[in-house]
Design a protein around this motif. Structure first.
Motif, PDB file in Angstrom:
ATOM      1  N   TRP A 126       0.828  -1.212   0.000  1.00 29.85           N
ATOM      2  CA  TRP A 126       0.000   0.000   0.000  1.00 29.85           C
ATOM      3  C   TRP A 126       0.863   1.262   0.000  1.00 29.85           C
ATOM      4  CZ3 TRP A 126      -0.011   3.910   3.590  1.00 29.85           C
ATOM      5  CH2 TRP A 126      -1.023   4.874   3.438  1.00 29.85           C
ATOM      6  N   ALA A 127       1.897   1.301   0.851  1.00 32.43           N
ATOM      7  CA  ALA A 127       2.739   2.493   0.977  1.00 32.43           C
ATOM      8  C   ALA A 127       3.486   2.778  -0.319  1.00 32.43           C
ATOM      9  CB  ALA A 127       3.727   2.311   2.126  1.00 32.43           C
ATOM     10  N   LEU A 128       4.020   1.737  -0.967  1.00 34.49           N
ATOM     11  CA  LEU A 128       4.755   1.927  -2.214  1.00 34.49           C
ATOM     12  C   LEU A 128       3.814   2.308  -3.356  1.00 34.49           C
ATOM     13  CD1 LEU A 128       7.295  -1.013  -1.897  1.00 34.49           C
ATOM     14  CD2 LEU A 128       7.826   1.426  -1.857  1.00 34.49           C
ATOM     15  N   MET A 129       2.608   1.768  -3.345  1.00 34.94           N
ATOM     16  CA  MET A 129       1.623   2.153  -4.352  1.00 34.94           C
ATOM     17  C   MET A 129       1.269   3.629  -4.195  1.00 34.94           C
ATOM     18  SD  MET A 129      -0.334   1.130  -6.903  1.00 34.94           S
ATOM     19  CE  MET A 129      -0.739  -0.630  -6.829  1.00 34.94           C
ATOM     20  N   HIS A 130       1.093   4.066  -2.952  1.00 41.30           N
ATOM     21  CA  HIS A 130       0.787   5.470  -2.706  1.00 41.30           C
ATOM     22  C   HIS A 130       1.937   6.368  -3.152  1.00 41.30           C
ATOM     23  CE1 HIS A 130       0.506   9.199  -0.343  1.00 41.30           C
ATOM     24  NE2 HIS A 130      -0.806   9.028  -0.428  1.00 41.30           N
ATOM     25  N   ALA A 131       3.164   5.962  -2.840  1.00 42.52           N
ATOM     26  CA  ALA A 131       4.336   6.758  -3.207  1.00 42.52           C
ATOM     27  C   ALA A 131       4.521   6.818  -4.725  1.00 42.52           C
ATOM     28  CB  ALA A 131       5.585   6.181  -2.552  1.00 42.52           C
ATOM     29  N   SER A 132       3.999   5.820  -5.450  1.00 41.29           N
ATOM     30  CA  SER A 132       4.170   5.783  -6.909  1.00 41.29           C
ATOM     31  C   SER A 132       3.314   6.813  -7.625  1.00 41.29           C
ATOM     32  CB  SER A 132       3.841   4.392  -7.431  1.00 41.29           C
ATOM     33  OG  SER A 132       2.436   4.152  -7.402  1.00 41.29           O
ATOM     34  N   GLY A 133       2.297   7.341  -6.940  1.00 36.44           N
ATOM     35  CA  GLY A 133       1.387   8.288  -7.576  1.00 36.44           C
ATOM     36  C   GLY A 133       0.083   7.664  -8.013  1.00 36.44           C
ATOM     37  N   VAL A 134       0.020   6.340  -8.056  1.00 29.91           N
ATOM     38  CA  VAL A 134      -1.239   5.638  -8.312  1.00 29.91           C
ATOM     39  C   VAL A 134      -2.022   5.596  -7.016  1.00 29.91           C
ATOM     40  CG1 VAL A 134      -2.291   3.465  -9.058  1.00 29.91           C
ATOM     41  CG2 VAL A 134      -0.161   4.246 -10.105  1.00 29.91           C
ATOM     42  N   HIS A 135      -3.326   5.834  -7.087  1.00 28.45           N
ATOM     43  CA  HIS A 135      -4.106   5.903  -5.851  1.00 28.45           C
ATOM     44  C   HIS A 135      -3.957   4.618  -5.049  1.00 28.45           C
ATOM     45  CE1 HIS A 135      -7.524   6.681  -3.139  1.00 28.45           C
ATOM     46  NE2 HIS A 135      -7.273   7.932  -3.429  1.00 28.45           N
ATOM     47  N   ALA A 136      -3.697   4.782  -3.748  1.00 29.53           N
ATOM     48  CA  ALA A 136      -3.323   3.648  -2.898  1.00 29.53           C
ATOM     49  C   ALA A 136      -4.415   2.600  -2.769  1.00 29.53           C
ATOM     50  CB  ALA A 136      -2.921   4.153  -1.515  1.00 29.53           C
ATOM     51  N   THR A 137      -5.682   2.959  -2.992  1.00 28.78           N
ATOM     52  CA  THR A 137      -6.748   1.971  -2.874  1.00 28.78           C
ATOM     53  C   THR A 137      -6.626   0.868  -3.918  1.00 28.78           C
ATOM     54  OG1 THR A 137      -8.131   3.456  -4.198  1.00 28.78           O
ATOM     55  CG2 THR A 137      -8.434   3.512  -1.812  1.00 28.78           C
ATOM     56  N   VAL A 138      -5.905   1.142  -5.022  1.00 31.09           N
ATOM     57  CA  VAL A 138      -5.676   0.115  -6.040  1.00 31.09           C
ATOM     58  C   VAL A 138      -4.924  -1.060  -5.433  1.00 31.09           C
ATOM     59  CG1 VAL A 138      -4.602  -0.373  -8.280  1.00 31.09           C
ATOM     60  CG2 VAL A 138      -5.668   1.851  -7.858  1.00 31.09           C
ATOM     61  N   ALA A 139      -4.036  -0.770  -4.472  1.00 33.51           N
ATOM     62  CA  ALA A 139      -3.289  -1.840  -3.802  1.00 33.51           C
ATOM     63  C   ALA A 139      -4.224  -2.795  -3.079  1.00 33.51           C
ATOM     64  CB  ALA A 139      -2.290  -1.242  -2.814  1.00 33.51           C
ATOM     65  N   GLY A 140      -5.317  -2.270  -2.514  1.00 33.02           N
ATOM     66  CA  GLY A 140      -6.270  -3.135  -1.817  1.00 33.02           C
ATOM     67  C   GLY A 140      -6.868  -4.187  -2.730  1.00 33.02           C
ATOM     68  N   VAL A 141      -7.265  -3.787  -3.937  1.00 38.41           N
ATOM     69  CA  VAL A 141      -7.845  -4.733  -4.888  1.00 38.41           C
ATOM     70  C   VAL A 141      -6.807  -5.769  -5.315  1.00 38.41           C
ATOM     71  CG1 VAL A 141      -8.886  -4.980  -7.160  1.00 38.41           C
ATOM     72  CG2 VAL A 141      -9.538  -3.072  -5.704  1.00 38.41           C
ATOM     73  N   LEU A 142      -5.587  -5.326  -5.621  1.00 38.89           N
ATOM     74  CA  LEU A 142      -4.535  -6.255  -6.050  1.00 38.89           C
ATOM     75  C   LEU A 142      -4.229  -7.282  -4.962  1.00 38.89           C
ATOM     76  CD1 LEU A 142      -2.040  -3.835  -7.858  1.00 38.89           C
ATOM     77  CD2 LEU A 142      -3.776  -5.327  -8.884  1.00 38.89           C
ATOM     78  N   LEU A 143      -4.164  -6.834  -3.711  1.00 39.91           N
ATOM     79  CA  LEU A 143      -3.912  -7.760  -2.609  1.00 39.91           C
ATOM     80  C   LEU A 143      -5.067  -8.756  -2.462  1.00 39.91           C
ATOM     81  CD1 LEU A 143      -2.493  -5.226   0.000  1.00 39.91           C
ATOM     82  CD2 LEU A 143      -1.212  -7.097  -1.064  1.00 39.91           C
ATOM     83  N   GLY A 144      -6.294  -8.268  -2.659  1.00 40.50           N
ATOM     84  CA  GLY A 144      -7.443  -9.171  -2.587  1.00 40.50           C
ATOM     85  C   GLY A 144      -7.400 -10.246  -3.651  1.00 40.50           C
ATOM     86  N   PHE A 145      -6.948  -9.881  -4.853  1.00 39.81           N
ATOM     87  CA  PHE A 145      -6.854 -10.858  -5.940  1.00 39.81           C
ATOM     88  C   PHE A 145      -5.781 -11.919  -5.671  1.00 39.81           C
ATOM     89  CE2 PHE A 145      -8.572  -7.796  -9.415  1.00 39.81           C
ATOM     90  CZ  PHE A 145      -9.859  -8.082  -8.984  1.00 39.81           C
ATOM     91  N   CYS A 146      -4.806 -11.598  -4.822  1.00 41.77           N
ATOM     92  CA  CYS A 146      -3.705 -12.526  -4.549  1.00 41.77           C
ATOM     93  C   CYS A 146      -4.075 -13.609  -3.544  1.00 41.77           C
ATOM     94  CB  CYS A 146      -2.488 -11.761  -4.030  1.00 41.77           C
ATOM     95  SG  CYS A 146      -1.705 -10.684  -5.256  1.00 41.77           S
ATOM     96  N   VAL A 147      -5.179 -13.430  -2.839  1.00 38.47           N
ATOM     97  CA  VAL A 147      -5.555 -14.369  -1.776  1.00 38.47           C
ATOM     98  C   VAL A 147      -6.287 -15.570  -2.378  1.00 38.47           C
ATOM     99  CG1 VAL A 147      -6.901 -14.660   0.337  1.00 38.47           C
ATOM    100  CG2 VAL A 147      -5.719 -12.500  -0.108  1.00 38.47           C
TER     101      VAL A 147
END
Length: 452
Positions: free
Chosen positions: A245-266
């Motif tokens: 989440w932190a690296l996604m936020h730092a990249s400039g892409v909205h950090a909530t995108v990280a939540g969906v990607l992590l959900g897909f990995c489970v």
């Protein structure tokens, strides 16, 4: 539609929106029960925010919302409102990713015949409101940036309304709305990632792939790495999720995108040693475990807190409200949610049924889909998020759009309640006429007799 009409066979044509399996029925019922509480908390939080923002103590509300804290070198010095939208909503979208994956891997929607209609309806429910907003704001480049505001459906709010009035509505409608709303949120995340991300840093984005990949590897191979312990996964997976989440936020892409990607990995299904992935009802997969643990955090805290810091808007009395009514942003948002959503959902469903030569399930009516389509116009949480990304918190258009979102969501909920309550009475009369037996296995006959 008469009872005799409901009994007519669909012929050789495929049938859409059939009754779900009994296991799916129980799961959807459980989600509805939880989201009812979440929807109530959402409304309370939004109401408190509006009252506080328009009270003599409004300055303290905005001071708290705009107070910044965090660590600047990691791009994490954010306001309280930004922490709520970028951080807490990541939990909400993590659950969205889990829910969508469960539907398509282990749910009834793993069959293309069942998935195509709600997925297509979700895309139609995004496209038509966006076109309506664009048409209204075409001559105003300044406000055109908000084209995605009326495209979202709020899961908690919409399901809360449905849960209150749907005691007798067919379960297929609940599955349809839930899937539509989840896919709708996934589309919204894609829109945010591609259209509302600025100054994207490929370096941080590439670094983000490292904790995300480790999270996926450990989640998929959990029994091998952690054995039967319950604390091991949390001590490793949670920090990896936060780092992603932190690296996604730092990249400039909205950090909530990280939540969906992590959900897909489970993983949804459990893996037995030396055996292929299979559903095991008595031993839930990691997705189900995480959903049970994180859903109370999302519905009871994350989403209400976000609503509290996002819904607060200083209306400015009658004069301010009249001024908002002339803003094309307000007009586009209201028309998009209240008219665009049901038009998009119904039109897309109609096109799918005609192009595939499919028939609507004999137990349903197009009036049912109209009610669900209107209810999909409740665009609260994600609409507020896209609004802040479009115009910036505190700007005039941002305030007017918030008024529009609140007004349109309330209007859509009221209109949908009228239509669906009438349909609920219709199905209650049918249930009173038809006796539903239950065999020794505990599964009602009506679920055993369904055809796929």
């Amino acid at each position: 539609m008469t009872q005799d009409d409901r009994a007519k066979p669909a012929g050789a044509h495929p049938v859409i929106l059939q009754r779900s399996s009994y296991a799916e029925h129980l799961r959807i019922t459980e989600i509805l029960r939880k989201e009812t509480v979440g929807g109530i908390l959402l409304l309370i939080a939004a109401a408190l925010a509006i009252l506080w923002a328009n009270s003599p103590f409004s300055a303290s509300y905005f001071a708290i919302r705009d107070f910044e804290f965090g660590y600047e070198p990691w791009h994490l010095k954010l306001s309280v409102g930004a922490w709520a939208s970028d951080g807490l909503l990541a939990v909400f979208f993590f659950l969205t990713g889990l829910e969508l994956k469960r539907e398509f891997v282990a749910g009834d929607l793993r069959r293309l015949s069942r998935a195509i209609v709600p997925v297509a309806a979700a895309f139609g429910g995004v496209l038509v409101p966006a076109l309506i907003y664009t048409a209204v704001n075409l001559s105003s480049p300044e406000t055109l940036r908000g084209w995605a505001i009326p495209t979202a459906t709020d899961i908690a709010f919409a399901l809360a309304v449905l849960a209150v009035i749907s005691s007798h509505l067919p379960g297929a409608l609940r599955v349809f709305l839930l899937t539509l709303a989840v896919v709708d949120d996934l589309i919204a995340i894609a829109i945010i990632a591609f259209f509302y991300s600025e100054d994207v840093s490929l370096v941080f984005l590439l670094w983000m792939l490292l904790p995300l990949g480790l999270f996926a590897l450990l989640a998929q191979r959990r029994p091998k790495f952690f054995g039967s312990t319950t604390r091991g996964p949390w001590l490793i997976l949670l920090p990896l999720g936060v780092a992603t989440w932190a690296l996604m936020h730092a990249s400039g892409v909205h950090a909530t995108v990280a939540g969906v990607l992590l959900g897909f990995c489970v993983p949804v299904l459990r893996r037995s040693e030396g055996k292929p992935l299979l559903p095991r009802p008595n031993k839930p997969g990691l997705a189900e475990v995480l959903e049970h643990r994180f859903r109370p955090l999302s519905t009871g805290f994350a989403v209400p807190v976000f609503a509290f810091f996002s819904a607060g808007v200083a209306i400015g009395g009658a004069k301010g409200f009249v001024s908002a009514l002339t803003d094309p942003v307000l007009i586009g948002v209201v028309l998009g949610l209240v008219l665009g959503k049901p038009i998009g959902v119904l039109l897309t469903t109609f096109i799918v049924t005609r192009t595939t030569k499919a028939d609507l399930d004999p137990g349903l009516s197009w009036w049912d889909l109209l009610g669900v389509g209107i209810l999909a116009g409740v665009g609260f949480t994600v609409s507020l998020l896209v609004n802040d990304l479009s115009f910036g918190a505190g700007s005039e258009h941002d305030d007017h759009a918030k008024v529009a979102i609140l007004t349109a969501s309330l209007l859509a909920a009221l209109l949908a309640s009228v239509v669906l309550r009438l349909r609920n009475k219709h199905y209650r009369r049918i249930e009173e006429e038809e006796k539903v037996d239950t065999d020794a296995d505990g599964v009602p006959d009506v679920f055993e007799n369904r055809t796929d």
